[in-house]
Scaffold this motif. Structure first.
Motif, PDB file in Angstrom:
ATOM      1  N   SER A 160      43.484  39.116  37.897  1.00  0.00           N
ATOM      2  CA  SER A 160      42.216  38.955  37.184  1.00  0.00           C
ATOM      3  C   SER A 160      42.401  39.186  35.690  1.00  0.00           C
ATOM      4  N   TYR A 161      43.221  40.179  35.333  1.00  0.00           N
ATOM      5  CA  TYR A 161      43.500  40.428  33.916  1.00  0.00           C
ATOM      6  C   TYR A 161      44.289  39.274  33.303  1.00  0.00           C
ATOM      7  N   ASP A 162      45.328  38.807  34.013  1.00  0.00           N
ATOM      8  CA  ASP A 162      46.157  37.719  33.486  1.00  0.00           C
ATOM      9  C   ASP A 162      45.338  36.466  33.206  1.00  0.00           C
ATOM     10  N   GLU A 163      44.298  36.253  34.013  1.00  0.00           N
ATOM     11  CA  GLU A 163      43.493  35.039  33.880  1.00  0.00           C
ATOM     12  C   GLU A 163      42.316  35.192  32.924  1.00  0.00           C
ATOM     13  N   LEU A 164      42.208  36.352  32.280  1.00  0.00           N
ATOM     14  CA  LEU A 164      41.129  36.519  31.294  1.00  0.00           C
ATOM     15  C   LEU A 164      41.378  35.624  30.085  1.00  0.00           C
ATOM     16  N   PRO A 165      40.312  35.086  29.473  1.00  0.00           N
ATOM     17  CA  PRO A 165      40.483  34.450  28.156  1.00  0.00           C
ATOM     18  C   PRO A 165      41.062  35.478  27.191  1.00  0.00           C
ATOM     19  N   LEU A 166      41.788  35.009  26.197  1.00  0.00           N
ATOM     20  CA  LEU A 166      42.525  35.933  25.327  1.00  0.00           C
ATOM     21  C   LEU A 166      41.620  36.949  24.648  1.00  0.00           C
ATOM     22  N   TYR A 167      40.466  36.500  24.186  1.00  0.00           N
ATOM     23  CA  TYR A 167      39.589  37.438  23.470  1.00  0.00           C
ATOM     24  C   TYR A 167      39.063  38.535  24.395  1.00  0.00           C
ATOM     25  N   ALA A 201      31.709  34.227  43.680  1.00  0.00           N
ATOM     26  CA  ALA A 201      32.375  33.055  43.104  1.00  0.00           C
ATOM     27  C   ALA A 201      31.415  31.896  42.878  1.00  0.00           C
ATOM     28  N   PHE A 202      30.378  31.779  43.709  1.00  0.00           N
ATOM     29  CA  PHE A 202      29.407  30.692  43.573  1.00  0.00           C
ATOM     30  C   PHE A 202      28.025  31.237  43.220  1.00  0.00           C
ATOM     31  N   ALA A 203      28.001  32.349  42.462  1.00  0.00           N
ATOM     32  CA  ALA A 203      26.732  32.977  42.101  1.00  0.00           C
ATOM     33  C   ALA A 203      25.842  32.023  41.312  1.00  0.00           C
ATOM     34  N   ALA A 204      26.436  31.152  40.526  1.00  0.00           N
ATOM     35  CA  ALA A 204      25.656  30.223  39.705  1.00  0.00           C
ATOM     36  C   ALA A 204      24.857  29.243  40.556  1.00  0.00           C
ATOM     37  N   ARG A 264      33.055  39.062  35.939  1.00  0.00           N
ATOM     38  CA  ARG A 264      34.360  39.116  36.603  1.00  0.00           C
ATOM     39  C   ARG A 264      34.538  40.378  37.433  1.00  0.00           C
ATOM     40  N   CYS A 265      33.460  41.164  37.558  1.00  0.00           N
ATOM     41  CA  CYS A 265      33.454  42.382  38.392  1.00  0.00           C
ATOM     42  C   CYS A 265      34.493  43.403  37.927  1.00  0.00           C
ATOM     43  N   LEU A 266      34.825  43.384  36.641  1.00  0.00           N
ATOM     44  CA  LEU A 266      35.740  44.392  36.090  1.00  0.00           C
ATOM     45  C   LEU A 266      34.961  45.585  35.552  1.00  0.00           C
ATOM     46  N   ILE A 267      33.656  45.450  35.420  1.00  0.00           N
ATOM     47  CA  ILE A 267      32.787  46.521  34.944  1.00  0.00           C
ATOM     48  C   ILE A 267      31.761  46.828  36.030  1.00  0.00           C
ATOM     49  N   GLY A 322      35.061  37.347  41.145  1.00  0.00           N
ATOM     50  CA  GLY A 322      34.604  37.316  39.760  1.00  0.00           C
ATOM     51  C   GLY A 322      35.468  36.417  38.895  1.00  0.00           C
ATOM     52  N   MET A 323      36.781  36.409  39.196  1.00  0.00           N
ATOM     53  CA  MET A 323      37.693  35.545  38.446  1.00  0.00           C
ATOM     54  C   MET A 323      37.370  34.071  38.711  1.00  0.00           C
ATOM     55  N   MET A 324      37.129  33.715  39.983  1.00  0.00           N
ATOM     56  CA  MET A 324      36.869  32.323  40.324  1.00  0.00           C
ATOM     57  C   MET A 324      35.500  31.846  39.815  1.00  0.00           C
ATOM     58  N   LEU A 325      34.536  32.778  39.693  1.00  0.00           N
ATOM     59  CA  LEU A 325      33.233  32.418  39.139  1.00  0.00           C
ATOM     60  C   LEU A 325      33.381  31.810  37.756  1.00  0.00           C
ATOM     61  N   CYS A 326      34.363  32.295  37.002  1.00  0.00           N
ATOM     62  CA  CYS A 326      34.534  31.876  35.610  1.00  0.00           C
ATOM     63  C   CYS A 326      35.573  30.769  35.445  1.00  0.00           C
TER      64      CYS A 326
END
Length: 848
Positions: free
Chosen positions: A402-409, A329-332, A463-466, A365-369
């Protein structure tokens, strides 16, 4: 994912209205009304999309809306194609005002009016149902902040809390002596069984201990022959035509007298007859071992695992759970929580994950973004609590959130994984090309499509989905896969949203399989994408009848036939492909037999990506491809019989990626000379194949300086001959803004004069592989006035390279990653890892 479908369509509609093409303008009022209605709906579609999982009525309403959007998108695509046809015929007066065109406009307008009326009614229904007013759409926080995390920022090789587990398995392996030791790792999905097995498999001590190592992903759908082929592939044997007995005999021959390790990952079948047959054919002794990971304890027992050699991974401790979350979440900021107000909320979120690594990764991964505001984090924590109340499966709840919070694209991009088979290794390029081809990627003004596609891939990775499978020397992802629980989620969502599914006759996105139903494809007017999704070492055998059937799918945008064998000649099929007027991505990579690409491709005016790589029999490309004005990617790499590309390639002003470019010689009058590349001002990636000096004219040595956006350059001199090429190469001038340079089979013993920190001040990645290079040019060391900014370096198969490593390291003080192999004359190269200012220096031991 109706919100994502609306987002993609609005992007296409806005572009079409801005271009003001002839037919689109005819229906401008209807399209403008449609745009206004959909923009108003965007304010509540995300909430409606989440609520539809609980309410069948709302789900049905949104399903109807989604179908209407797809229908409107098809009409828009038809209008754009018709506009291009009219523009092409503009020079012919008799074709300018066709009665057939006028006749077609009436039903099109009628369809659009009906769609607008239905969408207005649906908007009223949803608004009343949700009891929300119409609001102007607000920009998504993710969309605003996406550029901050568009590059990979989290190192997925980092693991937390598995050190003791890894050491325990290693100790068991090193104790093995007689027979074939079976070790079992048993536990629920998401506990880290595969991660631990990977840490053991790639451990340096384990590599040194075993002479042969094989990794096999078994999964739920497998057969005995596939298992044995997978084992042989890891041993370097393709074994395409052997039967099971011959395959097992080959495995035995490779392993006989050797100490070996086999990992059978993710085994499900209680029927162990397949394993007993393989086991009987394996040599025993020498301390050889097998590791089995499974969720079912009885499976491990049936495969010979005893209780004393069964490892049951535990949940992470509170401290390790928080550490793993922080690292992601704080990787940056290097894993440090620099926002004190977020720590309490973060720990509350982590507590709900109950020490399950996969769930922690998903929410981390979700919170990172997400933006670092306590209100945003509190909203996520509340949504997570609600999701857990509705879903008693912790992992699936975290993945759904995590999916629900993805940007639409990114939702559209993510659902593309639904068509791939279990444990399939997926190339990043295929995904990015698919996303570009279907218009899933939003483009800002001046933004290159390929660059935006890379950012979308990084967005899903962060987002750790891949899961990353293979990287290049500099850490760039080449292939990936998804966890089987992530795959379960994406398949369910894709099926519910009619993105993909098991029904070939109605799915919009399908995997090309040897057993695909040709009749169903022919009747599928919804099909948008058909892609080859074969696993490593496999090919599709496609009958001619099936091939002709998918040419009937008039709205097909994406057609990937890679790794396919056609039972008849491809020419007839490809002539029909030219009728697919909406096609934007066509891949014929590694298809057999492909000798020539027909002229019918010139009809594909919308084509953006053409991939004919690895077609060794391909002799020519038609000159008509130079009329494909929208082409952004052209890949003709590894086409050994292709002598040159057609003259006029410089007209492709939108080209961003050109791989396998072989310049024509002066005697090849119909071929494209190097000088034409200077007109490709949007080119970002270029691979040059050079064999003789005649391919570079005296006035062409500076042509690459005109390519102001070129970032990645590969120069390959395989099969080169003649000293004149060395002379020409030394005068070559790459653009100074290059980020990455790769030299393959460099013919000279002395490095080129332009390979120096003054000529290439921005260079961060350098790879030199194979060839005659023995010494660097003196200007390479000119670090008194200018130092190299190179961060990642690879020297590979340079048997004559006779340099002092300390000089290289001194010239490149910013090095982070070094890969050196098969360079026996490189003096004083260190073997053990070295710590240095700025991080850890990773490298591979030289193989002598």
């Amino acid at each position: 994912m109706v919100d994502a479908v609306v987002e993609v369509f609005l992007g296409k509609l806005l572009n079409a209205l801005q271009e003001e093409s002839r037919v689109v303008i005819e229906f401008k009022d209807q399209f403008e009304n449609l745009k206004s209605e959909l923009q108003l709906m965007q304010s509540f579609l995300k909430d409606a999309n989440r609520l539809k999982r609980k309410n069948q009525t709302l789900s049905s309403i949104l399903g109807r809306l989604q179908e209407l959007i797809y229908e409107a998108e098809d009409i828009l695509a038809d209008c754009e194609v018709q506009s291009k046809d009219q523009e092409a015929a503009a020079g012919n007066w008799s074709k300018r005002f066709s009665l057939s065109d006028l006749a077609a406009q009436y039903p099109t307008g009628k369809r659009l009016r009906k769609i607008n009326k239905k969408i207005t009614d649906i908007k009223q229904n949803i608004s009343s149902y949700l009891q929300v007013p119409f609001l102007a759409p607000m920009p998504s926080t993710d969309d605003v902040l996406n550029h901050q995390v568009s590059h990979p920022v989290y190192d997925h090789t980092q693991v937390v809390g598995l050190e003791e587990d890894t050491q325990k398995i290693k100790d068991w392996l090193f104790e093995a002596n007689h027979g074939l030791l079976a070790i079992g790792m048993v536990g629920m999905g998401g506990l880290g069984k595969t991660t631990t097995a990977q840490k053991v498999f790639y451990d340096r001590q384990v590599e040194d201990h075993f002479e042969r190592r094989m990794w096999v992903s078994v999964s739920q759908t497998f057969n005995e022959e596939q298992i044995m082929r997978s084992m042989l592939r890891t041993l370097g044997d393709a074994s395409v035509g052997d039967d099971r007995a011959e395959l097992l005999s080959k495995i035995n021959q490779y392993l006989l007298g050797k100490r070996y390790l086999i990992v059978m990952d993710d085994v499900w079948s209680l029927d162990n007859s397949w394993w007993l047959r393989i086991y009987q054919g394996l040599p025993k002794g020498n301390g050889s071992s097998i590791i089995i990971t499974t969720r079912i304890e009885k499976v491990a027992q049936k495969m010979g695992v005893t209780e004393v050699r069964t490892h049951r991974p535990k949940f992470l401790s509170d401290d390790n759970s928080w550490l793993l979350f922080r690292n992601i979440a704080f990787a940056a900021t290097g894993g440090d929580c620099v926002y004190p107000e977020l720590e309490a909320i973060g720990k509350e979120i982590v507590e709900k994950c109950k020490g399950l690594p996969l769930a922690i990764r998903a929410v981390g991964g979700m919170m990172l973004c997400k933006s670092p505001y306590s209100s945003e984090w509190r909203r996520i924590a509340d949504n997570f609590r609600q999701e857990l109340a509705d879903n008693d499966n912790l992992v699936m709840a975290s993945l759904q959130l995590s999916y629900d919070e993805l940007p639409l694209y990114l939702k559209s991009c993510f659902l593309c994984f639904s068509i791939y088979p279990e444990d399939c290794t997926i190339t990043k390029d295929q995904l990015v090309h698919w996303w570009i081809g279907e218009g899933f990627i939003p483009l800002r003004t001046g933004r290159l499509a390929t660059e935006a596609g890379e950012d979308c891939f990084s967005g899903l990775t962060n987002r750790c989905l891949i899961e990353v499978v293979d990287k290049t020397y500099n850490g760039k992802v080449h292939t990936c896969k998804i966890h089987d629980m992530v795959r379960d989620l994406v398949i369910d969502i894709a099926k519910d949203d009619a993105f993909s599914g098991s029904d070939d006759s109605s799915s919009r996105h399908l995997a090309l399989r040897s057993d695909i139903n040709g009749r169903h494809i022919k009747t599928n007017l919804k099909l948008r994408a058909l892609l080859s999704t074969t696993k490593a070492g496999e090919v599709n055998k496609v009958s001619s009848s099936i091939a002709h059937n998918f040419c009937e799918c008039r709205y097909l945008r994406v057609l990937d036939l890679s790794k396919s064998i056609f039972k008849r000649h491809l020419t007839g099929l490809l002539d029909q492909v030219g009728t697919l007027g909406h096609l934007t991505y066509l891949s014929l990579s590694n298809t057999h037999p492909l000798i020539q690409v027909p002229h019918s491709l010139e009809k594909l005016s919308s084509l953006q990506i053409l991939d004919v790589s690895n077609c060794q029999s391909l002799k020519m490309l038609p000159s008509s491809i130079t009329r494909l004005k929208k082409l952004t990617v052209l890949d003709v790499s590894h086409c050994g019989s292709l002598e040159y590309l057609p003259k006029g390639l410089g007209r492709l002003s939108n080209l961003q990626v050109l791989l396998g470019f072989r310049p024509a010689r002066s005697s090849q009058s119909r071929g494209c000379r190097l000088a034409e590349l200077g007109r490709l001002t949007r080119l970002r990636t270029l691979e040059l194949l050079l064999t003789q000096g005649e391919e570079i004219g005296d006035d062409e040595v500076n042509v690459l300086l005109q390519l102001r956006q070129l970032q990645f350059l590969t120069i390959s001199c395989f099969h080169s001959h003649g000293s004149d090429l060395v002379t020409k190469l030394d005068k070559f001038a790459p653009p100074p803004q290059l980020d990455e340079l790769c030299l393959k089979f460099f013919p000279s013993e002395i490095g080129p004069a332009w390979l120096n920190p003054i000529s290439l001040p921005m260079l961060r990645y350098l790879a030199i592989t194979s060839g005659n290079l023995a010494k660097m040019n003196q200007r390479f060391w000119d670090h008194n006035t200018k130092v190299w900014k190179i961060e990642c370096l690879m020297f590979e198969s340079l048997s004559d390279l006779d340099e002092e490593w300390q000089m290289v390291h001194q010239a490149m003080s910013s090095l982070r990653i070094v890969k050196v192999s098969w360079c026996p004359k490189l003096e004083s190269f260190p073997i053990e890892d070295v710590g240095f200012k700025g991080g850890v220096w990773k490298k591979e031991e030289q193989r002598r």
